[in-house]
Design an enzyme around this catalytic site. Structure first.
Site, PDB file in Angstrom:
ATOM      1  N   ASP A  49     -43.631  55.426  -3.862  1.00 20.20           N
ATOM      2  CA  ASP A  49     -43.470  53.972  -3.889  1.00 20.20           C
ATOM      3  C   ASP A  49     -42.509  53.588  -5.012  1.00 20.20           C
ATOM      4  O   ASP A  49     -42.757  53.884  -6.180  1.00 20.20           O
ATOM      5  CB  ASP A  49     -44.831  53.304  -4.152  1.00 20.20           C
ATOM      6  CG  ASP A  49     -44.706  51.797  -4.151  1.00 20.20           C
ATOM      7  OD1 ASP A  49     -44.579  51.220  -3.049  1.00 20.20           O
ATOM      8  OD2 ASP A  49     -44.706  51.186  -5.234  1.00 20.20           O
ATOM      9  N   TYR A  54     -37.383  48.341 -10.030  1.00 18.67           N
ATOM     10  CA  TYR A  54     -37.897  49.344 -10.980  1.00 18.67           C
ATOM     11  C   TYR A  54     -36.784  50.215 -11.573  1.00 18.67           C
ATOM     12  O   TYR A  54     -36.992  50.894 -12.567  1.00 18.67           O
ATOM     13  CB  TYR A  54     -38.906  50.304 -10.315  1.00 18.67           C
ATOM     14  CG  TYR A  54     -40.115  49.698  -9.661  1.00 18.67           C
ATOM     15  CD1 TYR A  54     -40.493  48.376  -9.885  1.00 18.67           C
ATOM     16  CD2 TYR A  54     -40.907  50.460  -8.803  1.00 18.67           C
ATOM     17  CE1 TYR A  54     -41.607  47.841  -9.250  1.00 18.67           C
ATOM     18  CE2 TYR A  54     -42.021  49.927  -8.178  1.00 18.67           C
ATOM     19  CZ  TYR A  54     -42.354  48.619  -8.395  1.00 18.67           C
ATOM     20  OH  TYR A  54     -43.459  48.101  -7.767  1.00 18.67           O
ATOM     21  N   LYS A  83     -38.701  48.157  -2.075  1.00 17.56           N
ATOM     22  CA  LYS A  83     -38.945  46.708  -1.935  1.00 17.56           C
ATOM     23  C   LYS A  83     -37.702  45.866  -2.239  1.00 17.56           C
ATOM     24  O   LYS A  83     -36.902  46.216  -3.104  1.00 17.56           O
ATOM     25  CB  LYS A  83     -40.072  46.283  -2.902  1.00 17.56           C
ATOM     26  CG  LYS A  83     -41.274  47.190  -2.866  1.00 17.56           C
ATOM     27  CD  LYS A  83     -42.400  46.767  -3.763  1.00 17.56           C
ATOM     28  CE  LYS A  83     -43.430  47.874  -3.903  1.00 17.56           C
ATOM     29  NZ  LYS A  83     -43.168  48.847  -4.966  1.00 17.56           N
ATOM     30  N   HIS A 116     -40.902  41.984  -1.763  1.00 17.60           N
ATOM     31  CA  HIS A 116     -41.668  42.247  -2.986  1.00 17.60           C
ATOM     32  C   HIS A 116     -42.565  41.063  -3.385  1.00 17.60           C
ATOM     33  O   HIS A 116     -43.698  41.240  -3.821  1.00 17.60           O
ATOM     34  CB  HIS A 116     -40.687  42.589  -4.121  1.00 17.60           C
ATOM     35  CG  HIS A 116     -41.247  43.449  -5.197  1.00 17.60           C
ATOM     36  ND1 HIS A 116     -40.515  44.384  -5.879  1.00 17.60           N
ATOM     37  CD2 HIS A 116     -42.491  43.517  -5.726  1.00 17.60           C
ATOM     38  CE1 HIS A 116     -41.283  44.981  -6.773  1.00 17.60           C
ATOM     39  NE2 HIS A 116     -42.490  44.466  -6.693  1.00 17.60           N
TER      40      HIS A 116
HETATM   41  N1  LIG Z   1     -45.797  45.352  -5.573  1.00 20.00           N
HETATM   42  C1  LIG Z   1     -45.904  45.019  -6.837  1.00 20.00           C
HETATM   43  O1  LIG Z   1     -45.656  43.864  -7.233  1.00 20.00           O
HETATM   44  C2  LIG Z   1     -46.361  46.067  -7.830  1.00 20.00           C
HETATM   45  C3  LIG Z   1     -46.785  45.670  -9.107  1.00 20.00           C
HETATM   46  C4  LIG Z   1     -47.216  46.665  -9.978  1.00 20.00           C
HETATM   47  C5  LIG Z   1     -47.235  48.002  -9.594  1.00 20.00           C
HETATM   48  N2  LIG Z   1     -46.789  48.358  -8.353  1.00 20.00           N
HETATM   49  C6  LIG Z   1     -46.781  49.785  -7.892  1.00 20.00           C
HETATM   50  O2  LIG Z   1     -48.034  50.359  -8.205  1.00 20.00           O
HETATM   51  C7  LIG Z   1     -47.854  51.524  -9.027  1.00 20.00           C
HETATM   52  C8  LIG Z   1     -49.023  51.762  -9.946  1.00 20.00           C
HETATM   53  O3  LIG Z   1     -49.336  50.632 -10.723  1.00 20.00           O
HETATM   54  P1  LIG Z   1     -49.196  50.580 -12.301  1.00 20.00           P
HETATM   55  O4  LIG Z   1     -48.145  51.524 -12.733  1.00 20.00           O
HETATM   56  O5  LIG Z   1     -49.073  49.151 -12.652  1.00 20.00           O
HETATM   57  O6  LIG Z   1     -50.626  51.009 -12.822  1.00 20.00           O
HETATM   58  P2  LIG Z   1     -51.715  52.182 -12.582  1.00 20.00           P
HETATM   59  O7  LIG Z   1     -51.235  53.194 -11.638  1.00 20.00           O
HETATM   60  O8  LIG Z   1     -52.998  51.483 -12.339  1.00 20.00           O
HETATM   61  O9  LIG Z   1     -51.832  52.801 -14.051  1.00 20.00           O
HETATM   62  C9  LIG Z   1     -50.811  53.510 -14.635  1.00 20.00           C
HETATM   63  C10 LIG Z   1     -51.271  53.907 -16.039  1.00 20.00           C
HETATM   64  O10 LIG Z   1     -52.437  54.728 -15.951  1.00 20.00           O
HETATM   65  C11 LIG Z   1     -52.209  55.988 -16.585  1.00 20.00           C
HETATM   66  N3  LIG Z   1     -52.824  57.014 -15.739  1.00 20.00           N
HETATM   67  C12 LIG Z   1     -52.433  57.426 -14.512  1.00 20.00           C
HETATM   68  N4  LIG Z   1     -53.254  58.370 -14.034  1.00 20.00           N
HETATM   69  C13 LIG Z   1     -54.205  58.573 -14.986  1.00 20.00           C
HETATM   70  C14 LIG Z   1     -55.328  59.439 -15.083  1.00 20.00           C
HETATM   71  N5  LIG Z   1     -55.646  60.287 -14.105  1.00 20.00           N
HETATM   72  N6  LIG Z   1     -56.067  59.376 -16.215  1.00 20.00           N
HETATM   73  C15 LIG Z   1     -55.765  58.529 -17.226  1.00 20.00           C
HETATM   74  N7  LIG Z   1     -54.715  57.680 -17.189  1.00 20.00           N
HETATM   75  C16 LIG Z   1     -53.931  57.704 -16.073  1.00 20.00           C
HETATM   76  C17 LIG Z   1     -50.684  56.145 -16.643  1.00 20.00           C
HETATM   77  O11 LIG Z   1     -50.338  56.887 -17.794  1.00 20.00           O
HETATM   78  P3  LIG Z   1     -49.152  57.994 -17.858  1.00 20.00           P
HETATM   79  O12 LIG Z   1     -48.045  57.586 -16.940  1.00 20.00           O
HETATM   80  O13 LIG Z   1     -48.765  57.940 -19.298  1.00 20.00           O
HETATM   81  O14 LIG Z   1     -49.779  59.289 -17.474  1.00 20.00           O
HETATM   82  C18 LIG Z   1     -50.239  54.690 -16.791  1.00 20.00           C
HETATM   83  O15 LIG Z   1     -50.334  54.283 -18.143  1.00 20.00           O
HETATM   84  C19 LIG Z   1     -46.531  51.216  -9.743  1.00 20.00           C
HETATM   85  O16 LIG Z   1     -45.979  52.346 -10.338  1.00 20.00           O
HETATM   86  C20 LIG Z   1     -45.721  50.627  -8.609  1.00 20.00           C
HETATM   87  O17 LIG Z   1     -45.223  51.664  -7.788  1.00 20.00           O
HETATM   88  C21 LIG Z   1     -46.372  47.402  -7.455  1.00 20.00           C
END
Ligand SMILES: NC(=O)c1ccc[n+]([C@@H]2O[C@H](COP(=O)([O-])OP(=O)(O)OC[C@H]3O[C@@H](n4cnc5c(N)ncnc54)[C@H](OP(=O)(O)O)[C@@H]3O)[C@@H](O)[C@H]2O)c1
Length: 316
Positions: A49, A54, A83, A116
């Site tokens: 994704d 990004y 997106k 998006h």
């Molecule tokens: N459509 C939208 O508007 C939108 C908005 C936000 C996000 N997104 C998508 O959703 C994805 C994920 O969301 P997000 O990046 O906001 O948050 P997330 O996946 O909920 O959390 C990411 C954080 O959690 C940590 N983490 C990941 N796996 C872990 C584990 N097993 N144990 C402990 N910590 C862990 C990562 O650290 P490290 O990387 O340091 O390991 C990072 O700091 C994004 O990358 C993007 O592709 C879409």
């Protein structure tokens, strides 16, 4: 490296989407996403994704292309989602932006292309201006953006189309329009502190697959962010369930999402966590445990587009 086989879910477009994808937002160090994506592919992730905004599409492409060229990976085994950014919701910008994403990803089709955000604002002078200043609204109805998205399917540039950050009213208005294709996916925030039940139920009823973003509540991503919820990974209830299965809190949270029937795109650039985040298919939660985790809801959202809160199509 052992590779995990990730199950898929059928979209209303007829294509299949692996239930766990790899999120690539919020990685700003050069090469970080390219290196992580290589690990991701080795471990068995096939769904990636990304988004134009990004600025990680190119690094994803850099990780994928050599593997396709050397025959170790087939393009058809991958599910690439990206997106359209909200400064380009005008119908005449849609194909150009899609082609830009295709070029960065070094591929000739997308598996999924999402609008998006439902609101549109005018493009700034420089990339990223929309985060610094409130840019003027653009007079674009997302239904017209959608019609341009449909053309991408007809032209074979995109297999499935969908939306992100659409609320129920916006989905209802879109579905009531004279559509050629229904949205296959709505990508929205879901985690134990923001369970988003009503929207999930509505999407299920309309056969729209939900993809949970920030599925780990952003972990401990940025404690200085006022919208960062209390770190759900240290929640005592979740940790207790995790101990029972000899899994981590992150794994229990992701499994809770799978058991509730949606797809998720956790992000990590740490190889051990990337691995953990797909080791989810050798256990499942009881109905009672799913309910217990759902009851942790605090309606605590991480993602806002604060500057655009007054936009008539602001979704939250
Ligand atoms: N459509 C939208 O508007 C939108 C908005 C936000 C996000 N997104 C998508 O959703 C994805 C994920 O969301 P997000 O990046 O906001 O948050 P997330 O996946 O909920 O959390 C990411 C954080 O959690 C940590 N983490 C990941 N796996 C872990 C584990 N097993 N144990 C402990 N910590 C862990 C990562 O650290 P490290 O990387 O340091 O390991 C990072 O700091 C994004 O990358 C993007 O592709 C879409």
């Amino acid at each position: 490296m052992t590779s995990t086989k990730i199950p898929s879910i059928k979209l209303n477009s007829g294509y299949y989407m692996p239930v766990i994808g790899y999120g690539t937002f919020n990685s700003f160090k050069a090469d970080e996403v390219r290196d992580a994506t290589r690990v991701v592919l080795e471990l068995g992730y096939r769904h990636i994704d990304t988004a134009w905004v990004y600025q990680t599409e190119e690094e994803v492409g850099d990780a994928i292309t050599p593997k396709i060229k050397d025959g170790s990976l087939k393009r058809s085994d991958l599910f690439l989602a990206t997106k359209l950014w909200y400064t380009y919701n005008r119908p005449e910008s849609v194909e150009r932006m899609c082609r830009e994403s295709l070029k960065s990803l070094q591929t000739d089709y997308l598996d999924l292309y999402l609008i998006h955000w439902p609101f549109a604002v005018k493009e700034g002078k420089e990339r990223g201006d929309e985060f610094k200043t409130r840019l003027p609204n653009d007079d674009v109805d997302f239904i017209d953006t959608w019609k341009a998205m449909e053309e991408l399917v007809i032209k074979g540039l995109v297999k499935s189309i969908g939306v992100s950050n659409f609320n129920i009213q916006q989905l209802k208005r879109l579905l009531a329009a004279d559509l050629r294709y229904k949205p296959a996916v709505n990508q929205v925030e879901v985690h134990p502190y923001y369970t988003n039940n009503e929207l999930l139920d509505y999407c299920k009823q309309e056969n729209i697959v939900v993809t949970a973003y920030s599925p780990l509540g952003r972990g401990a991503a940025d404690s200085s962010d006022p919208y960062q919820p209390a770190n759900v990974l240290v929640d005592k209830t979740i940790q207790k369930i995790a101990a029972k299965y000899n899994k981590t809190a992150a794994q229990v949270i992701l499994r809770w999402g799978i058991d509730r029937g949606y797809t998720l795109v956790p992000k990590s650039v740490t190889p051990a966590r990337i691995k953990q985040n797909i080791e989810l298919f050798d256990f499942s939660l009881t109905e009672e445990e799913v309910k217990t985790i759902s009851n942790l809801n605090q309606d605590y959202k991480c993602i806002h587009q604060e500057l655009y809160r007054d936009h008539p199509e602001y979704p939250f």
